[in-house]
Design an enzyme around this catalytic site. Structure first.
Site, PDB file in Angstrom:
ATOM      1  CB  SER A  26     -90.106 -27.412  -6.530  1.00 44.26           C
ATOM      2  OG  SER A  26     -90.155 -28.789  -6.549  1.00 44.26           O
ATOM      3  CG  HIS A  57     -93.254 -30.445 -10.129  1.00 45.92           C
ATOM      4  ND1 HIS A  57     -91.918 -30.243 -10.385  1.00 45.92           N
ATOM      5  CD2 HIS A  57     -93.345 -30.702  -8.822  1.00 45.92           C
ATOM      6  CE1 HIS A  57     -91.251 -30.378  -9.267  1.00 45.92           C
ATOM      7  NE2 HIS A  57     -92.084 -30.657  -8.294  1.00 45.92           N
ATOM      8  CG  HIS A  79     -89.614 -35.395  -8.986  1.00 49.44           C
ATOM      9  ND1 HIS A  79     -90.541 -34.569  -9.556  1.00 49.44           N
ATOM     10  CD2 HIS A  79     -88.640 -34.598  -8.485  1.00 49.44           C
ATOM     11  CE1 HIS A  79     -90.146 -33.309  -9.415  1.00 49.44           C
ATOM     12  NE2 HIS A  79     -88.997 -33.294  -8.775  1.00 49.44           N
ATOM     13  CE1 TYR A  81     -92.339 -36.608  -5.956  1.00 49.83           C
ATOM     14  CE2 TYR A  81     -89.996 -36.147  -5.654  1.00 49.83           C
ATOM     15  CZ  TYR A  81     -91.279 -35.713  -5.955  1.00 49.83           C
ATOM     16  OH  TYR A  81     -91.496 -34.403  -6.254  1.00 49.83           O
ATOM     17  CD  GLU A  82     -93.640 -37.031 -10.475  1.00 46.88           C
ATOM     18  OE1 GLU A  82     -94.723 -36.680 -10.954  1.00 46.88           O
ATOM     19  OE2 GLU A  82     -92.540 -36.625 -10.915  1.00 46.88           O
ATOM     20  CB  ALA A 109     -86.847 -26.748  -4.314  1.00 44.87           C
ATOM     21  CG  MET A 207     -86.779 -35.585  -2.646  1.00 48.07           C
ATOM     22  SD  MET A 207     -88.538 -35.595  -2.237  1.00 48.07           S
ATOM     23  CE  MET A 207     -88.489 -35.108  -0.498  1.00 48.07           C
ATOM     24  CB  SER A 208     -84.855 -33.667  -8.617  1.00 49.10           C
ATOM     25  OG  SER A 208     -84.300 -32.411  -8.259  1.00 49.10           O
ATOM     26  CG  ASN A 231     -86.474 -27.116   3.391  1.00 45.97           C
ATOM     27  OD1 ASN A 231     -86.665 -27.165   2.168  1.00 45.97           O
ATOM     28  ND2 ASN A 231     -85.963 -28.106   4.077  1.00 45.97           N
ATOM     29  CG  HIS A 242     -94.730 -29.487  -1.577  1.00 48.52           C
ATOM     30  ND1 HIS A 242     -93.509 -29.629  -2.225  1.00 48.52           N
ATOM     31  CD2 HIS A 242     -95.636 -29.164  -2.532  1.00 48.52           C
ATOM     32  CE1 HIS A 242     -93.694 -29.393  -3.524  1.00 48.52           C
ATOM     33  NE2 HIS A 242     -94.957 -29.116  -3.739  1.00 48.52           N
TER      34      HIS A 242
END
Ligand code: HPA
Length: 267
Positions: A26, A57, A79, A81-82, A109, A207-208, A231, A242
Site C-alpha cells: 500500500s 493498489h 489480498h 480480503y478481496e 503497510a 492483512m498481507s 498507524n 485507510h
C-alpha cells in the site's frame, strides 16, 4: 498449475532471469517507477493473472534494473480480503520462482502493536504469526516447487535481517524489528484483538505478506519482509482509516525507498 504458457509470454516481452522479486505494498509502489529499462505489463494483460481491485493498489508487473540488480516487481498485490483464493494471492510468487528468482522482498503497510512503535516507523519482519486459520499450502502440494511439510524456523532470512540492520545503522535510519501478525481484514482489528496480539508476541498487524512468505519459503526462496508502520493499531490511537495508512506511507516513502535500494544493491 501451468506456467509454461505464461513463461513464454513473459520471455517474449523480454523478461528473463530476474535475480530478485519485489512485492510493493500500500502506497509503496513508487519504487517500481524507478526501475530502469523497464518492461511494464498491466495485470489484466497477463494470462492467468488475478486482477487487483483495492484503491491505492495499482496492478502492474515491472521488470528491469534497480540498484544494479535485475528485478521483477509487483506494483500492487492481491489480498485475501478481496475474495481471492490464497492460491491466487500467491500465484505471482510461484511465478517468480519459475522465472528463476532466488530472493524476494515483501513490503507492506501495517499497524503498530508494540508500545515502542510510532506511525512512520519502518520495521524489519523477524517472524510472523498467522491468525487467519488459513494457509496458502492447503490443498495438493505443488511438488515441482517444494515439499508437503515446510519448515518455517527461519522464514525471514537472517542474512537479510542482519544486512538491513547494518544498512540502517550506516544510513542513520531508525529501523525497528518485530513479529508481523496476519489477520484477514478487511475490517481493522478490535482493541481486544490488539491486546491479544500484544500478549502473544505480535509487534505489528496487517492483512498481507504472510501467505506470500509461506509460499516463497515452500519454493525455497530467501524471504525478506519490511513493514511501514502507518498507524498505531486499534485502541492505541483514537480511530483508524485507510486514508491515514496511505498518507503516512507516502511520507515514509523516501526513507523506505532509500533503505530498499541500499538493500537491493547489497543483496
Ligand atoms: N491493521 C491491519 N492492517 C493494517 C493496519 C492495521 O492497523 N494498518 C495498515 N494496515
Amino acid at each position: 498449475m501451468m506456467y509454461s504458457e505464461l513463461l513464454t509470454y513473459l520471455s517474449n516481452k523480454g523478461i528473463r532471469q530476474p535475480e530478485l522479486g519485489l512485492v510493493l505494498g500500500s502506497g509503496l509502489g513508487d519504487l517500481a517507477d524507478e526501475i530502469e529499462d523497464a518492461v511494464i505489463i498491466p495485470y489484466e494483460a497477463i494470462p492467468n493473472f488475478p486482477v487487483s481491485t483495492v484503491e491505492g493498489h495499482e496492478g502492474k508487473l515491472v521488470y528491469g534494473n534497480l540498484s544494479g540488480k535485475r528485478v521483477i516487481a509487483l506494483k500492487g498485490r492481491f489480498h485475501y480480503y478481496e475474495g481471492y483464493e490464497l492460491a491466487d494471492v500467491t500465484y505471482p510468487i510461484r511465478l517468480f520462482k519459475e522465472l528463476g528468482v532466488s530472493s524476494i522482498i515483501l513490503t507492506n503497510a501495517a499497524g503498530g502493536v508494540s508500545q515502542d512503535f510510532q506511525p512512520g516507523d519502518i520495521m524489519v519482519i523477524t517472524d510472523h504469526i498467522n491468525l487467519t486459520g488459513n494457509n496458502p499450502l492447503i490443498g495438493p502440494n505443488v511438488h515441482q516447487q517444494g515439499p508437503r511439510f515446510v519448515d518455517l524456523t527461519e522464514t525471514y532470512s537472517k542474512r537479510g535481517i542482519d544486512l538491513l540492520k547494518q544498512i540502517a545503522q550506516a544510513e542513520d535510519i531508525d529501523l525497528k524489528e518485530g513479529v508481523y501478525t496476519w489477520m484477514t481484514g478487511p475490517s481493522y482489528e478490535t482493541p481486544a484483538e490488539i491486546r491479544m496480539i500484544q500478549r502473544i508476541g505480535g509487534d505489528a498487524v496487517g492483512m498481507s505478506t504472510v501467505p506470500e512468505a509461506i509460499v516463497a519459503k515452500h519454493a525455497g526462496m530467501e524471504v525478506i519482509g519490511i513493514s511501514c508502520i502507518t498507524n498505531l493499531a486499534a485502541g492505541l490511537q483514537s480511530a483508524l482509516n485507510h486514508e491515514e495508512v496511505i498518507e503516512i506511507s507516502q511520507q515514509v516513502k523516501p526513507k523506505f525507498k532509500h533503505l530498499l535500494r541500499q538493500l537491493i544493491s547489497q543483496l
